[in-house]
Write an enzyme that holds these catalytic residues in place. Structure first.
Site, PDB file in Angstrom:
ATOM      1  CG  ASP A 192      93.091 141.256  65.799  1.00  0.00           C
ATOM      2  OD1 ASP A 192      92.145 140.372  65.369  1.00  0.00           O
ATOM      3  OD2 ASP A 192      93.688 142.459  66.548  1.00  0.00           O
ATOM      4  CG  MET A 193      87.476 144.143  59.085  1.00  0.00           C
ATOM      5  SD  MET A 193      88.675 144.632  57.779  1.00  0.00           S
ATOM      6  CE  MET A 193      88.707 143.159  56.792  1.00  0.00           C
ATOM      7  CD  GLN A 245      84.288 144.794  61.218  1.00  0.00           C
ATOM      8  OE1 GLN A 245      84.308 145.316  59.718  1.00  0.00           O
ATOM      9  NE2 GLN A 245      85.132 145.448  61.759  1.00  0.00           N
ATOM     10  NE  ARG A 292      89.327 135.793  65.376  1.00  0.00           N
ATOM     11  CZ  ARG A 292      89.774 136.941  65.107  1.00  0.00           C
ATOM     12  NH1 ARG A 292      89.873 138.444  65.217  1.00  0.00           N
ATOM     13  NH2 ARG A 292      91.141 136.354  65.663  1.00  0.00           N
ATOM     14  CE  LYS A 326      75.983 138.149  67.479  1.00  0.00           C
ATOM     15  NZ  LYS A 326      75.140 138.764  69.628  1.00  0.00           N
ATOM     16  CG  HIS A 329      81.687 136.146  74.073  1.00  0.00           C
ATOM     17  ND1 HIS A 329      82.580 137.431  73.617  1.00  0.00           N
ATOM     18  CD2 HIS A 329      82.937 136.409  74.449  1.00  0.00           C
ATOM     19  CE1 HIS A 329      83.360 138.020  73.369  1.00  0.00           C
ATOM     20  NE2 HIS A 329      83.824 137.183  73.999  1.00  0.00           N
ATOM     21  NE  ARG A 340      87.721 148.216  69.268  1.00  0.00           N
ATOM     22  CZ  ARG A 340      89.025 148.566  69.416  1.00  0.00           C
ATOM     23  NH1 ARG A 340      88.786 149.635  68.715  1.00  0.00           N
ATOM     24  NH2 ARG A 340      89.803 147.792  69.354  1.00  0.00           N
ATOM     25  NE  ARG A 341      85.624 143.609  73.801  1.00  0.00           N
ATOM     26  CZ  ARG A 341      86.404 144.246  72.361  1.00  0.00           C
ATOM     27  NH1 ARG A 341      87.831 144.298  72.684  1.00  0.00           N
ATOM     28  NH2 ARG A 341      86.024 143.874  71.328  1.00  0.00           N
TER      29      ARG A 341
HETATM   30  P1  FDA Z   1      76.325 139.703  71.811  1.00  0.00           P
HETATM   31  O1  FDA Z   1      76.676 141.703  71.996  1.00  0.00           O
HETATM   32  O2  FDA Z   1      75.340 140.261  71.457  1.00  0.00           O
HETATM   33  O3  FDA Z   1      76.587 139.154  73.176  1.00  0.00           O
HETATM   34  C1  FDA Z   1      76.763 137.824  73.717  1.00  0.00           C
HETATM   35  C2  FDA Z   1      76.884 137.354  75.162  1.00  0.00           C
HETATM   36  O4  FDA Z   1      77.888 137.438  75.336  1.00  0.00           O
HETATM   37  C3  FDA Z   1      76.083 139.234  76.127  1.00  0.00           C
HETATM   38  O5  FDA Z   1      74.442 139.001  75.958  1.00  0.00           O
HETATM   39  C4  FDA Z   1      77.182 138.929  77.141  1.00  0.00           C
HETATM   40  O6  FDA Z   1      76.584 138.231  78.132  1.00  0.00           O
HETATM   41  C5  FDA Z   1      78.364 138.184  76.147  1.00  0.00           C
HETATM   42  N1  FDA Z   1      78.911 139.479  76.049  1.00  0.00           N
HETATM   43  C6  FDA Z   1      79.679 140.180  74.935  1.00  0.00           C
HETATM   44  N2  FDA Z   1      80.088 140.934  74.759  1.00  0.00           N
HETATM   45  C7  FDA Z   1      80.316 140.942  76.417  1.00  0.00           C
HETATM   46  C8  FDA Z   1      81.554 142.053  76.604  1.00  0.00           C
HETATM   47  N3  FDA Z   1      82.308 143.118  76.513  1.00  0.00           N
HETATM   48  N4  FDA Z   1      81.553 142.462  78.199  1.00  0.00           N
HETATM   49  C9  FDA Z   1      81.044 141.156  79.380  1.00  0.00           C
HETATM   50  N5  FDA Z   1      80.090 140.326  78.922  1.00  0.00           N
HETATM   51  C10 FDA Z   1      79.571 139.937  77.162  1.00  0.00           C
HETATM   52  N6  FDA Z   1      85.748 143.300  66.291  1.00  0.00           N
HETATM   53  C11 FDA Z   1      85.769 143.134  65.106  1.00  0.00           C
HETATM   54  O7  FDA Z   1      85.048 144.600  64.732  1.00  0.00           O
HETATM   55  N7  FDA Z   1      87.428 142.966  64.734  1.00  0.00           N
HETATM   56  C12 FDA Z   1      88.111 142.173  65.682  1.00  0.00           C
HETATM   57  O8  FDA Z   1      88.884 141.968  64.814  1.00  0.00           O
HETATM   58  C13 FDA Z   1      87.728 141.456  66.291  1.00  0.00           C
HETATM   59  N8  FDA Z   1      88.171 140.297  66.630  1.00  0.00           N
HETATM   60  C14 FDA Z   1      87.381 138.825  68.368  1.00  0.00           C
HETATM   61  C15 FDA Z   1      87.330 137.905  68.009  1.00  0.00           C
HETATM   62  C16 FDA Z   1      87.551 138.051  69.140  1.00  0.00           C
HETATM   63  C17 FDA Z   1      88.128 135.774  69.072  1.00  0.00           C
HETATM   64  C18 FDA Z   1      86.064 137.959  69.757  1.00  0.00           C
HETATM   65  C19 FDA Z   1      85.255 137.026  70.585  1.00  0.00           C
HETATM   66  C20 FDA Z   1      86.127 139.510  69.459  1.00  0.00           C
HETATM   67  C21 FDA Z   1      85.936 139.949  68.198  1.00  0.00           C
HETATM   68  N9  FDA Z   1      85.452 141.139  68.174  1.00  0.00           N
HETATM   69  C22 FDA Z   1      86.068 141.984  66.928  1.00  0.00           C
HETATM   70  C23 FDA Z   1      84.198 141.648  68.837  1.00  0.00           C
HETATM   71  C24 FDA Z   1      83.231 141.096  68.382  1.00  0.00           C
HETATM   72  O9  FDA Z   1      83.194 142.238  67.423  1.00  0.00           O
HETATM   73  C25 FDA Z   1      81.664 141.727  69.083  1.00  0.00           C
HETATM   74  O10 FDA Z   1      81.557 143.632  69.465  1.00  0.00           O
HETATM   75  C26 FDA Z   1      81.921 141.060  70.435  1.00  0.00           C
HETATM   76  O11 FDA Z   1      82.002 139.942  70.054  1.00  0.00           O
HETATM   77  C27 FDA Z   1      80.763 141.089  71.251  1.00  0.00           C
HETATM   78  O12 FDA Z   1      79.564 140.587  70.601  1.00  0.00           O
HETATM   79  P2  FDA Z   1      79.403 139.370  70.464  1.00  0.00           P
HETATM   80  O13 FDA Z   1      79.102 138.469  69.520  1.00  0.00           O
HETATM   81  O14 FDA Z   1      79.943 138.722  71.689  1.00  0.00           O
HETATM   82  O15 FDA Z   1      77.316 139.170  70.903  1.00  0.00           O
END
Ligand code: FDA
Length: 305
Positions: free
Chosen positions: A129-130, A158, A179, A182, A226, A287-288
């Site tokens: 993870d980062m 990231q 991986r 954002k 997502h 963070r979620r």
């Molecule tokens: P964005 O925030 O634009 O969301 C797109 C859509 O997805 C939203 O409109 C909503 O519908 C849905 N959504 C997103 N987040 C949601 C939430 N929390 N609850 C409900 N719905 C949501 N970060 C990091 O800094 N280090 C890491 O190691 C990781 N590892 C990691 C692994 C995996 C498999 C994932 C999917 C994510 C991570 N992340 C992470 C988190 C990542 O950096 C980011 O904060 C989240 O994925 C939210 O951003 P999205 O890319 O989903 O887009």
């Protein structure tokens, strides 16, 4: 709201107290099947039936005791054995600060090497993870050392960090598995893009460039997002350059956009769900919440009878 929630995530006083509250424990269940390894492994069955792979994280970060870090490494080794004995494929994703990075780089690397060897031997993969930007360079160095001898390893990068394009270039000679996410932490504009559109543009640009430049190489690329519109944009742009859907995987978190995960798998994309579990969920859960303010309303509603 995002900055406040990310500040709450880092607050040690709240970290010790809030997780004991019943409503917090109920709310976190939306993103976590349970606190134990058994809970996490049991959640794989319906995903596996739909052709969705799984990735496991035992929650915890910034451990300061090397003894505790050793306990975490032992836990992951047991998890790899459980995965090897199960009838589905599963991989693990770990935070370097959970394996002692705050105390000693060499000890952390030692745990990672042991887990990478174990993952390779049992047919699994180890992902890093980062974490926040204070750890980016060290995590890059850990991965460089690890990837030199262990093929079945990957790193999370990231898209919001300005340095990421250069980091990908730096890793390219190693055939890295990446991986791309954002980014989930609160980073200053000097080192990170803070505007959503710029982050999305960075994400798409980095993804398409990586897929085109590594075409035919033995690498994996995970779209850890997502954001389905963004995924489809990347698939279309890469497709226009002759890169098929099998060149990348879509990685999403358990409990988020679940219907989309099933829909994408049925549409022929390779999908993996990251299942987090454990009792140290507080900063991860905050963070979620920070990612989507509507989640706060959801959490507050769970206080009501
Ligand atoms: P964005 O925030 O634009 O969301 C797109 C859509 O997805 C939203 O409109 C909503 O519908 C849905 N959504 C997103 N987040 C949601 C939430 N929390 N609850 C409900 N719905 C949501 N970060 C990091 O800094 N280090 C890491 O190691 C990781 N590892 C990691 C692994 C995996 C498999 C994932 C999917 C994510 C991570 N992340 C992470 C988190 C990542 O950096 C980011 O904060 C989240 O994925 C939210 O951003 P999205 O890319 O989903 O887009």
């Amino acid at each position: 709201m995002r900055a406040v929630l990310l500040w709450l995530a880092r607050n040690a006083w709240l970290r010790a107290r809030l997780p004991k509250l019943g409503f917090m424990r109920r709310a976190v269940r939306r993103f976590m099947p349970g606190e134990t390894m058994d809970d996490a492994l049991a959640a794989a069955a319906p995903l596996d039936s739909a052709g969705i792979g799984t990735l496991y994280t035992h929650l915890g970060e910034n451990l300061t005791s090397l003894e505790a870090a050793e306990g975490v490494a032992d836990h992951y080794a047991r998890l790899l054995d459980r995965i090897a004995g199960a009838r589905f494929d599963g991989e693990i994703s770990v935070k370097p600060t959970q394996l002692g990075l705050d105390r000693d780089f060499g000890t952390c690397l030692g745990h990672l090497e042991r887990l990478a060897e174990h993952a390779g031997r049992t047919g699994s993969w180890l992902w890093l993870d980062m974490e926040g930007s204070a750890y980016t360079e060290l995590t890059m160095q850990l991965y460089e050392r690890l990837r030199a001898t262990h093929t079945r390893t990957g790193i999370c990068l990231q898209a919001y960090l300005r340095r990421t394009a250069a980091d990908i270039e730096r890793l390219r000679p190693l055939d890295p598995s990446i991986r791309l996410v954002k980014g989930a932490y609160d980073e200053p504009p000097a080192i990170a893009f803070t505007n959503r559109r710029t982050v999305d543009a960075s994400y798409a640009g980095l993804s398409v460039a990586f897929l085109v430049e590594t075409s035919g190489r033995p690498v994996r690329f995970g779209l850890g997002t997502h954001d389905v519109a963004l995924i489809e944009l990347i698939a279309a742009q890469a497709g226009a350059q002759g890169i098929g859907r099998d060149a990348f995987e879509i990685q999403m978190l358990y409990g988020i956009r679940t219907a989309e995960q099933f829909r994408l798998a049925a549409a022929g994309y390779r999908v993996q769900t990251l299942i987090a579990y454990g009792d140290a969920w507080y900063p991860w859960y905050m963070r979620r919440l920070a990612e989507r303010p509507a989640n706060v309303a959801f959490a507050l509603r769970s206080i009501l009878p």
